[in-house]
Structure formats: structure tokens, C-alpha cells
Scaffold this active site. Structure first.
Site, PDB file in Angstrom:
ATOM      1  N   SER A 149       0.870  -1.184   0.000  1.00  0.00           N
ATOM      2  CA  SER A 149       0.000   0.000   0.000  1.00  0.00           C
ATOM      3  C   SER A 149       0.900   1.225   0.000  1.00  0.00           C
ATOM      4  O   SER A 149       2.047   1.154   0.467  1.00  0.00           O
ATOM      5  CB  SER A 149      -0.846  -0.030   1.279  1.00  0.00           C
ATOM      6  OG  SER A 149      -1.381   1.242   1.547  1.00  0.00           O
ATOM      7  N   TYR A 162      -1.052  -0.133  10.996  1.00  0.00           N
ATOM      8  CA  TYR A 162      -1.212  -0.586   9.597  1.00  0.00           C
ATOM      9  C   TYR A 162       0.011  -0.167   8.776  1.00  0.00           C
ATOM     10  O   TYR A 162       0.626  -0.988   8.085  1.00  0.00           O
ATOM     11  CB  TYR A 162      -2.495  -0.004   8.996  1.00  0.00           C
ATOM     12  CG  TYR A 162      -2.706  -0.412   7.552  1.00  0.00           C
ATOM     13  CD1 TYR A 162      -2.994  -1.734   7.209  1.00  0.00           C
ATOM     14  CD2 TYR A 162      -2.615   0.531   6.517  1.00  0.00           C
ATOM     15  CE1 TYR A 162      -3.165  -2.117   5.885  1.00  0.00           C
ATOM     16  CE2 TYR A 162      -2.798   0.160   5.187  1.00  0.00           C
ATOM     17  CZ  TYR A 162      -3.073  -1.164   4.879  1.00  0.00           C
ATOM     18  OH  TYR A 162      -3.246  -1.534   3.563  1.00  0.00           O
TER      19      TYR A 162
HETATM   20  N1  LIG Z   1      -8.825  -2.008  -0.485  1.00  0.00           N
HETATM   21  C1  LIG Z   1      -7.953  -1.033  -0.373  1.00  0.00           C
HETATM   22  O1  LIG Z   1      -8.294   0.163  -0.428  1.00  0.00           O
HETATM   23  C2  LIG Z   1      -6.475  -1.343  -0.194  1.00  0.00           C
HETATM   24  C3  LIG Z   1      -5.552  -0.303  -0.363  1.00  0.00           C
HETATM   25  C4  LIG Z   1      -4.197  -0.577  -0.202  1.00  0.00           C
HETATM   26  C5  LIG Z   1      -3.779  -1.866   0.096  1.00  0.00           C
HETATM   27  N2  LIG Z   1      -4.708  -2.853   0.263  1.00  0.00           N
HETATM   28  C6  LIG Z   1      -4.233  -4.191   0.621  1.00  0.00           C
HETATM   29  O2  LIG Z   1      -4.816  -5.147  -0.231  1.00  0.00           O
HETATM   30  C7  LIG Z   1      -4.881  -6.409   0.450  1.00  0.00           C
HETATM   31  C8  LIG Z   1      -6.256  -7.031   0.228  1.00  0.00           C
HETATM   32  O3  LIG Z   1      -7.237  -6.175   0.780  1.00  0.00           O
HETATM   33  P1  LIG Z   1      -8.754  -6.130   0.292  1.00  0.00           P
HETATM   34  O4  LIG Z   1      -9.037  -4.720  -0.048  1.00  0.00           O
HETATM   35  O5  LIG Z   1      -9.047  -7.180  -0.695  1.00  0.00           O
HETATM   36  O6  LIG Z   1      -9.467  -6.453   1.679  1.00  0.00           O
HETATM   37  P2  LIG Z   1     -10.760  -7.345   2.031  1.00  0.00           P
HETATM   38  O7  LIG Z   1     -11.757  -7.257   0.961  1.00  0.00           O
HETATM   39  O8  LIG Z   1     -11.114  -6.932   3.412  1.00  0.00           O
HETATM   40  O9  LIG Z   1     -10.156  -8.829   2.039  1.00  0.00           O
HETATM   41  C9  LIG Z   1      -9.200  -9.207   2.968  1.00  0.00           C
HETATM   42  C10 LIG Z   1      -8.865 -10.683   2.791  1.00  0.00           C
HETATM   43  O10 LIG Z   1      -7.882 -11.032   3.784  1.00  0.00           O
HETATM   44  C11 LIG Z   1      -8.349 -12.179   4.495  1.00  0.00           C
HETATM   45  N3  LIG Z   1      -7.918 -12.150   5.883  1.00  0.00           N
HETATM   46  C12 LIG Z   1      -8.040 -11.144   6.776  1.00  0.00           C
HETATM   47  N4  LIG Z   1      -7.599 -11.534   7.981  1.00  0.00           N
HETATM   48  C13 LIG Z   1      -7.189 -12.823   7.847  1.00  0.00           C
HETATM   49  C14 LIG Z   1      -6.668 -13.800   8.734  1.00  0.00           C
HETATM   50  N5  LIG Z   1      -6.493 -13.541  10.030  1.00  0.00           N
HETATM   51  N6  LIG Z   1      -6.355 -15.015   8.259  1.00  0.00           N
HETATM   52  C15 LIG Z   1      -6.567 -15.322   6.950  1.00  0.00           C
HETATM   53  N7  LIG Z   1      -7.053 -14.437   6.053  1.00  0.00           N
HETATM   54  C16 LIG Z   1      -7.382 -13.220   6.509  1.00  0.00           C
HETATM   55  C17 LIG Z   1      -9.878 -12.104   4.402  1.00  0.00           C
HETATM   56  O11 LIG Z   1     -10.458 -13.399   4.508  1.00  0.00           O
HETATM   57  P3  LIG Z   1     -11.250 -13.960   5.774  1.00  0.00           P
HETATM   58  O12 LIG Z   1     -11.947 -12.831   6.458  1.00  0.00           O
HETATM   59  O13 LIG Z   1     -12.167 -14.973   5.156  1.00  0.00           O
HETATM   60  O14 LIG Z   1     -10.212 -14.600   6.628  1.00  0.00           O
HETATM   61  C18 LIG Z   1     -10.071 -11.577   2.995  1.00  0.00           C
HETATM   62  O15 LIG Z   1     -10.037 -12.637   2.063  1.00  0.00           O
HETATM   63  C19 LIG Z   1      -4.522  -6.135   1.901  1.00  0.00           C
HETATM   64  O16 LIG Z   1      -3.201  -6.525   2.137  1.00  0.00           O
HETATM   65  C20 LIG Z   1      -4.654  -4.621   2.016  1.00  0.00           C
HETATM   66  O17 LIG Z   1      -3.792  -4.096   2.991  1.00  0.00           O
HETATM   67  C21 LIG Z   1      -6.039  -2.627   0.121  1.00  0.00           C
END
Ligand SMILES: NC(=O)c1ccc[n+]([C@@H]2O[C@H](COP(=O)([O-])OP(=O)(O)OC[C@H]3O[C@@H](n4cnc5c(N)ncnc54)[C@H](OP(=O)(O)O)[C@@H]3O)[C@@H](O)[C@H]2O)c1
Length: 275
Positions: A149, A162
Site C-alpha cells: 500500500s 497498519y
Molecule cells: N482495499 C484497499 O483500499 C487497499 C488499499 C491498499 C492496500 N490494500 C491491501 O490489499 C490487500 C487485500 O485487501 P482487500 O481490499 O481485498 O481487503 P478485504 O476485501 O477486506 O479482504 C481481505 C482478505 O484477507 C483475508 N484475511 C483477513 N484476515 C485474515 C486472517 N487472520 N487469516 C486469513 N485471512 C485473513 C480475508 O479473509 P477472511 O476474512 O475470510 O479470513 C479476505 O479474504 C490487503 O493486504 C490490504 O492491505 C487494500
């Protein structure tokens, strides 16, 4: 176009492990990889969601497996690795995508949550890299992708844990890259800003979400496409969107005092939580 097709054809039969694949970005990456014939292992806690995605992928004729695991727990990660190796053997692409974050006043973030953020966003990728890199080096092939990020490059207020977890992963990857330089094993950090997933609501207060709604968020598919192009053309860092965003984030280190004044203006204190 001809070249592009030929290059994507090289994915066929490869094997990938994607963490956080039950929804959002990880799901999109797993589906995109699978559409090019990659055999994918999808890891997350939500077994039902994983099974549903696996079943959809299988129906389209591609192989996928679900690995239920809680990345806060080392033993749970190691059990998933054993299951992966039992079913798929070697690994070509490790995609460390799972993560969570919150944007809140420091006093409103419990220590437990800070420790869990460190575990999922930083320690879990480190554990998984340790589990798969030796064999990748032995085979002299493989690619590790860390979904990072802009928060990993510049630090804004109200998201210390974070940002720290993401910048720890940047430092770890940058250091390890020196040792991989002369090998055919690649390590890439993908940088992104706001992307339209559940993360947006769970990480931010409703004021932030309303204020940023007018901006164009990335879609999970945008991120997946950058991941695939980085697997095809390996580089240490890639950006979803404009490269200028990464440059701007890096430039904050040139004049931290000026940068913190600008950052402070952009980041008003969090209000009511949206979820
Ligand atoms: N969306 C944004 O704006 C954004 C911006 C910058 C970076 N990112 C990065 O992108 C990545 C993906 O984020 P996203 O936006 O797709 O978020 P999301 O929709 O909230 O999905 C998060 C995923 O991580 C899994 N997860 C969370 N805690 C976990 C745990 N304890 N054990 C196993 N799996 C776990 C969740 O699955 P379960 O709940 O089923 O375990 C889910 O599949 C992250 O690393 C985030 O920091 C996102």
C-alpha cells in the site's frame, strides 16, 4: 496482441497460493490466475466463501483448492502449508495479499488489534516466504508478490500499526531482493491506494468513505491485472494506477516536515466508524 497471448500461455499448469482469497483483491487475483490455467490454492478463514469460489473455478474446468487458515496463528499457517504441499507439491507463485487495517485515533485502537495487524500483514508473509523460498531457490524459479500500500511508503496519522506492518514488509522485501538478484526467483511489491472492497469500509470511518467516494477507486480486477503483468515482466515494485503516486509517496522522505504538514491537511481526524 499475439505476443501478449503467447506470454499468458506460459501461465498454464503453474501453481499459485493466494492469501486473503475469500473476497476482494485476493479473490480477483485467484480468479484471474485461474482464467489463464494456473492451479490456485485459495487461503482465508471463511471456509464457505472459499469453497464457493473453488467450486466456480472447478466448474470452468480449472483446478483450485481451499485452504482454511487463520494468518494470526503460526500453527494454523504451517498446517495450511502442509496441506498445500500434500495437494500441489511445489509452488510457482506466492501471493501475499491478505491484510487488514484501521484508521482510528490511537487511543481507539486496542493493542490486540495492533498485534493482529502485525501478524497478518507482516509476520504471515514472512512465515510463508520461509516455507516456500528454499524450494523456489532449489528449483531456481518462482515469484513472490506482496500486495502492499502507499501507506507502506509514507506514514499518515491514525494508522500507525497498519502503516508499520506494511512498511516492515517493504523493508523485508527490499533487503531480501538483494539476495535474489542473481537468481530466477523474483520478489515484487505491488503498491495501491483505495480499492473498492470491504476493506474500504472496515478500515475507515464513514466521513472518510463519504469524502473519498467521489474519487475513482481501483477495482479488484485492476489490481489483479497488475499482478499478472508483474508475473509476466518481473520487477521489484509495481503500481496500480499512476507511477506518479508512488513517486509522490517516496518524495515525502525528501522534506519530512513539509510532507507532514501536507499529509495532516489531507487526513482529518476519524469520526464515526462506518462498520
Ligand atoms: N482495499 C484497499 O483500499 C487497499 C488499499 C491498499 C492496500 N490494500 C491491501 O490489499 C490487500 C487485500 O485487501 P482487500 O481490499 O481485498 O481487503 P478485504 O476485501 O477486506 O479482504 C481481505 C482478505 O484477507 C483475508 N484475511 C483477513 N484476515 C485474515 C486472517 N487472520 N487469516 C486469513 N485471512 C485473513 C480475508 O479473509 P477472511 O476474512 O475470510 O479470513 C479476505 O479474504 C490487503 O493486504 C490490504 O492491505 C487494500
Amino acid at each position: 496482441m499475439k505476443n501478449q497471448k503467447k506470454t499468458h500461455a506460459s501461465f498454464r499448469g503453474k501453481k499459485a497460493l493466494v492469501t486473503g482469497a475469500s473476497r476482494g483483491i485476493g479473490k480477483a487475483i485467484a480468479e484471474e490466475l485461474s482464467s489463464y490455467g494456473v492451479r490456485v490454492a485459495l487461503l482465508a478463514r471463511s471456509k464457505d466463501k472459499l469453497n464457493e469460489i473453488v467450486s466456480n473455478i472447478s466448474q470452468s474446468g480449472n483446478q483450485a483448492i481451499a485452504l482454511q487458515s487463520d494468518l494470526r496463528d503460526k500453527e494454523s499457517i504451517l498446517a495450511a502449508v502442509i496441506e498445500y504441499k500434500k495437494q500441489f507439491g511445489s509452488l510457482d507463485f506466492l501471493v501475499n495479499n491478505a491484510g487488514f487495517g484501521v484508521r482510528r485515533l490511537w487511543k481507539d485502537i486496542p493493542l490486540k488489534m495492533e498485534l493482529e495487524m502485525t501478524a497478518v500483514n507482516y509476520l504471515a508473509p514472512v512465515i510463508l516466504i520461509r516455507q516456500f523460498l528454499p524450494d523456489m531457490l532449489h528449483r531456481d524459479m518462482g515469484h513472490i508478490i506482496n500486495i502492499n500500500s502507499f501507506a507502506g511508503i509514507y506514514t499518515a496519522p491514525y494508522q500507525g500499526a497498519y502503516a508499520a506492518s506494511k512498511s516492515a514488509l517493504v523493508s523485508y522485501a527490499t533487503s531480501l531482493s538483494y539476495e535474489l538478484e542473481k537468481t530466477n526467483v523474483h520478489l515484487s511489491s505491488i503498491y495501491l491506494g483505495p480499492t473498492d472492497t470491504d476493506f474500504i469500509k472496515s478500515a475507515h470511518d464513514s466521513d472518510w468513505v463519504d469524502k473519498h467516494k467521489k474519487n475513482k477507486f481501483n477495482t479488484p480486477k485492476d489490481v489483479a491485472k497488475v499482478v499478472l503483468s508483474t508475473l509476466l515482466n518481473p520487477k521489484e515494485s509495481a503500481v496500480v494506477g499512476s507511477d506518479l503516486a508512488l513517486l509522490a509517496a517516496r518524495l515525502t522522505n525528501l522534506n519530512p516536515r513539509l510532507a507532514s504538514k501536507l499529509i495532516e491537511k489531507m487526513h482529518t481526524p476519524p469520526q464515526k466508524l462506518s462498520m
